[in-house]
Write a protein that holds these residues in place. Sequence first.
Motif, PDB file in Angstrom:
ATOM      1  N   GLY A   1     -25.529  72.399 -21.521  1.00  9.16           N
ATOM      2  CA  GLY A   1     -26.380  71.218 -21.400  1.00  9.16           C
ATOM      3  C   GLY A   1     -27.315  71.304 -20.202  1.00  9.16           C
ATOM      4  O   GLY A   1     -28.502  70.963 -20.302  1.00  9.16           O
ATOM      5  N   ILE A   2     -26.801  71.770 -19.072  1.00  9.56           N
ATOM      6  CA  ILE A   2     -27.636  71.943 -17.880  1.00  9.56           C
ATOM      7  C   ILE A   2     -28.710  72.986 -18.139  1.00  9.56           C
ATOM      8  O   ILE A   2     -29.868  72.828 -17.731  1.00  9.56           O
ATOM      9  CB  ILE A   2     -26.768  72.320 -16.665  1.00  9.56           C
ATOM     10  N   LEU A   3     -28.353  74.046 -18.840  1.00 11.35           N
ATOM     11  CA  LEU A   3     -29.325  75.081 -19.168  1.00 11.35           C
ATOM     12  C   LEU A   3     -30.446  74.524 -20.044  1.00 11.35           C
ATOM     13  O   LEU A   3     -31.627  74.781 -19.799  1.00 11.35           O
ATOM     14  CB  LEU A   3     -28.625  76.244 -19.869  1.00 11.35           C
ATOM     15  N   MET A   4     -30.090  73.742 -21.049  1.00  9.10           N
ATOM     16  CA  MET A   4     -31.108  73.131 -21.911  1.00  9.10           C
ATOM     17  C   MET A   4     -31.977  72.150 -21.132  1.00  9.10           C
ATOM     18  O   MET A   4     -33.199  72.130 -21.287  1.00  9.10           O
ATOM     19  CB  MET A   4     -30.448  72.423 -23.089  1.00  9.10           C
ATOM     20  N   LEU A   5     -31.355  71.330 -20.295  1.00 11.24           N
ATOM     21  CA  LEU A   5     -32.106  70.385 -19.478  1.00 11.24           C
ATOM     22  C   LEU A   5     -33.061  71.110 -18.534  1.00 11.24           C
ATOM     23  O   LEU A   5     -34.208  70.691 -18.360  1.00 11.24           O
ATOM     24  CB  LEU A   5     -31.153  69.493 -18.681  1.00 11.24           C
ATOM     25  N   GLY A   6     -32.602  72.205 -17.964  1.00 12.59           N
ATOM     26  CA  GLY A   6     -33.465  72.991 -17.085  1.00 12.59           C
ATOM     27  C   GLY A   6     -34.663  73.560 -17.820  1.00 12.59           C
ATOM     28  O   GLY A   6     -35.784  73.573 -17.296  1.00 12.59           O
ATOM     29  N   ALA A   7     -34.446  74.027 -19.036  1.00 15.03           N
ATOM     30  CA  ALA A   7     -35.560  74.568 -19.827  1.00 15.03           C
ATOM     31  C   ALA A   7     -36.559  73.470 -20.172  1.00 15.03           C
ATOM     32  O   ALA A   7     -37.779  73.671 -20.074  1.00 15.03           O
ATOM     33  CB  ALA A   7     -35.022  75.210 -21.103  1.00 15.03           C
ATOM     34  N   ILE A   8     -36.066  72.299 -20.548  1.00 16.78           N
ATOM     35  CA  ILE A   8     -36.962  71.187 -20.888  1.00 16.78           C
ATOM     36  C   ILE A   8     -37.720  70.719 -19.652  1.00 16.78           C
ATOM     37  O   ILE A   8     -38.936  70.504 -19.699  1.00 16.78           O
ATOM     38  CB  ILE A   8     -36.162  70.029 -21.528  1.00 16.78           C
ATOM     39  N   LEU A   9     -37.024  70.570 -18.516  1.00 18.55           N
ATOM     40  CA  LEU A   9     -37.692  70.154 -17.292  1.00 18.55           C
ATOM     41  C   LEU A   9     -38.736  71.168 -16.840  1.00 18.55           C
ATOM     42  O   LEU A   9     -39.806  70.796 -16.356  1.00 18.55           O
ATOM     43  CB  LEU A   9     -36.676  69.913 -16.183  1.00 18.55           C
ATOM     44  N   SER A  10     -38.431  72.438 -16.991  1.00 13.62           N
ATOM     45  CA  SER A  10     -39.390  73.480 -16.629  1.00 13.62           C
ATOM     46  C   SER A  10     -40.654  73.357 -17.472  1.00 13.62           C
ATOM     47  O   SER A  10     -41.777  73.461 -16.960  1.00 13.62           O
ATOM     48  CB  SER A  10     -38.751  74.849 -16.821  1.00 13.62           C
ATOM     49  N   TRP A  11     -40.491  73.103 -18.761  1.00 10.34           N
ATOM     50  CA  TRP A  11     -41.643  72.933 -19.646  1.00 10.34           C
ATOM     51  C   TRP A  11     -42.450  71.702 -19.247  1.00 10.34           C
ATOM     52  O   TRP A  11     -43.674  71.750 -19.189  1.00 10.34           O
ATOM     53  CB  TRP A  11     -41.171  72.824 -21.089  1.00 10.34           C
ATOM     54  N   VAL A  12     -41.762  70.597 -18.967  1.00  6.44           N
ATOM     55  CA  VAL A  12     -42.447  69.360 -18.590  1.00  6.44           C
ATOM     56  C   VAL A  12     -43.216  69.556 -17.288  1.00  6.44           C
ATOM     57  O   VAL A  12     -44.381  69.148 -17.176  1.00  6.44           O
ATOM     58  CB  VAL A  12     -41.439  68.190 -18.473  1.00  6.44           C
ATOM     59  N   VAL A  13     -42.597  70.183 -16.305  1.00  5.31           N
ATOM     60  CA  VAL A  13     -43.269  70.408 -15.022  1.00  5.31           C
ATOM     61  C   VAL A  13     -44.497  71.291 -15.204  1.00  5.31           C
ATOM     62  O   VAL A  13     -45.551  71.032 -14.620  1.00  5.31           O
ATOM     63  CB  VAL A  13     -42.287  71.007 -13.994  1.00  5.31           C
ATOM     64  N   SER A  14     -44.399  72.321 -16.041  1.00  7.54           N
ATOM     65  CA  SER A  14     -45.558  73.186 -16.253  1.00  7.54           C
ATOM     66  C   SER A  14     -46.685  72.434 -16.958  1.00  7.54           C
ATOM     67  O   SER A  14     -47.857  72.608 -16.623  1.00  7.54           O
ATOM     68  CB  SER A  14     -45.184  74.449 -17.024  1.00  7.54           C
ATOM     69  N   LYS A  15     -46.359  71.572 -17.919  1.00  7.57           N
ATOM     70  CA  LYS A  15     -47.381  70.782 -18.613  1.00  7.57           C
ATOM     71  C   LYS A  15     -48.038  69.782 -17.668  1.00  7.57           C
ATOM     72  O   LYS A  15     -49.259  69.605 -17.690  1.00  7.57           O
ATOM     73  CB  LYS A  15     -46.789  70.053 -19.826  1.00  7.57           C
ATOM     74  N   VAL A  16     -47.245  69.118 -16.838  1.00  7.32           N
ATOM     75  CA  VAL A  16     -47.803  68.170 -15.877  1.00  7.32           C
ATOM     76  C   VAL A  16     -48.693  68.911 -14.876  1.00  7.32           C
ATOM     77  O   VAL A  16     -49.772  68.422 -14.522  1.00  7.32           O
ATOM     78  CB  VAL A  16     -46.678  67.393 -15.166  1.00  7.32           C
ATOM     79  N   SER A  17     -48.273  70.079 -14.434  1.00  3.24           N
ATOM     80  CA  SER A  17     -49.090  70.871 -13.512  1.00  3.24           C
ATOM     81  C   SER A  17     -50.403  71.283 -14.160  1.00  3.24           C
ATOM     82  O   SER A  17     -51.457  71.249 -13.518  1.00  3.24           O
ATOM     83  CB  SER A  17     -48.333  72.118 -13.057  1.00  3.24           C
ATOM     84  N   GLN A  18     -50.366  71.662 -15.435  1.00  3.05           N
ATOM     85  CA  GLN A  18     -51.588  72.025 -16.147  1.00  3.05           C
ATOM     86  C   GLN A  18     -52.524  70.831 -16.266  1.00  3.05           C
ATOM     87  O   GLN A  18     -53.735  70.969 -16.060  1.00  3.05           O
ATOM     88  CB  GLN A  18     -51.277  72.561 -17.547  1.00  3.05           C
ATOM     89  N   LEU A  19     -51.980  69.674 -16.566  1.00  2.00           N
ATOM     90  CA  LEU A  19     -52.809  68.472 -16.651  1.00  2.00           C
ATOM     91  C   LEU A  19     -53.417  68.113 -15.292  1.00  2.00           C
ATOM     92  O   LEU A  19     -54.579  67.731 -15.206  1.00  2.00           O
ATOM     93  CB  LEU A  19     -51.992  67.292 -17.179  1.00  2.00           C
ATOM     94  N   TYR A  20     -52.628  68.235 -14.247  1.00  5.44           N
ATOM     95  CA  TYR A  20     -53.110  67.934 -12.905  1.00  5.44           C
ATOM     96  C   TYR A  20     -54.214  68.895 -12.503  1.00  5.44           C
ATOM     97  O   TYR A  20     -55.218  68.485 -11.928  1.00  5.44           O
ATOM     98  CB  TYR A  20     -51.938  67.987 -11.926  1.00  5.44           C
ATOM     99  N   GLU A  21     -54.039  70.185 -12.801  1.00  9.02           N
ATOM    100  CA  GLU A  21     -55.052  71.187 -12.451  1.00  9.02           C
ATOM    101  C   GLU A  21     -56.325  71.011 -13.266  1.00  9.02           C
ATOM    102  O   GLU A  21     -57.427  71.227 -12.762  1.00  9.02           O
ATOM    103  CB  GLU A  21     -54.487  72.594 -12.645  1.00  9.02           C
ATOM    104  N   SER A  22     -56.207  70.615 -14.514  1.00  7.19           N
ATOM    105  CA  SER A  22     -57.403  70.444 -15.346  1.00  7.19           C
ATOM    106  C   SER A  22     -58.202  69.206 -14.937  1.00  7.19           C
ATOM    107  O   SER A  22     -59.405  69.142 -15.153  1.00  7.19           O
ATOM    108  CB  SER A  22     -57.029  70.362 -16.826  1.00  7.19           C
ATOM    109  N   ASN A  23     -57.546  68.215 -14.335  1.00  3.97           N
ATOM    110  CA  ASN A  23     -58.235  67.009 -13.878  1.00  3.97           C
ATOM    111  C   ASN A  23     -58.893  67.206 -12.515  1.00  3.97           C
ATOM    112  O   ASN A  23     -59.725  66.414 -12.122  1.00  3.97           O
ATOM    113  CB  ASN A  23     -57.289  65.809 -13.823  1.00  3.97           C
ATOM    114  N   ASN A  24     -58.513  68.214 -11.801  1.00  3.29           N
ATOM    115  CA  ASN A  24     -59.099  68.463 -10.457  1.00  3.29           C
ATOM    116  C   ASN A  24     -60.103  69.554 -10.488  1.00  3.29           C
ATOM    117  O   ASN A  24     -60.519  70.294 -11.043  1.00  3.29           O
ATOM    118  CB  ASN A  24     -58.016  68.806  -9.442  1.00  3.29           C
TER     119      ASN A  24
END
Length: 81
Positions: A58-81
């Motif tokens: 479960g921790i492994l799955m949560l880590g994979a999902i959080l990693s994906w979310v963080v990368s998507k948020v970072s991409q959105l933040y970089e595209s807005n700046n």
Amino acid sequence: MKEQFLIWLNRLLVFDVFLVILSFIWLAIAVLGRTLDLPFGLDLWYKLWEPIFTPAIGILMLGAILSWVVSKVSQLYESNN
């Protein structure tokens, strides 16, 4: 502070990956041992499934999902700046 937290989180996730991989290897060897009538700890593996291996997966799955979310948020933040 944030970078230190991310470093420790990544270390925890790496440890968790190895725990899951080693538990799968143990399961495969124990099942093979069971077919050959060798005691390689399948009963102990079953006892550890719920308290250790299930949360680790479960921790492994949560880590994979959080990693994906963080990368998507970072991409959105970089595209807005």
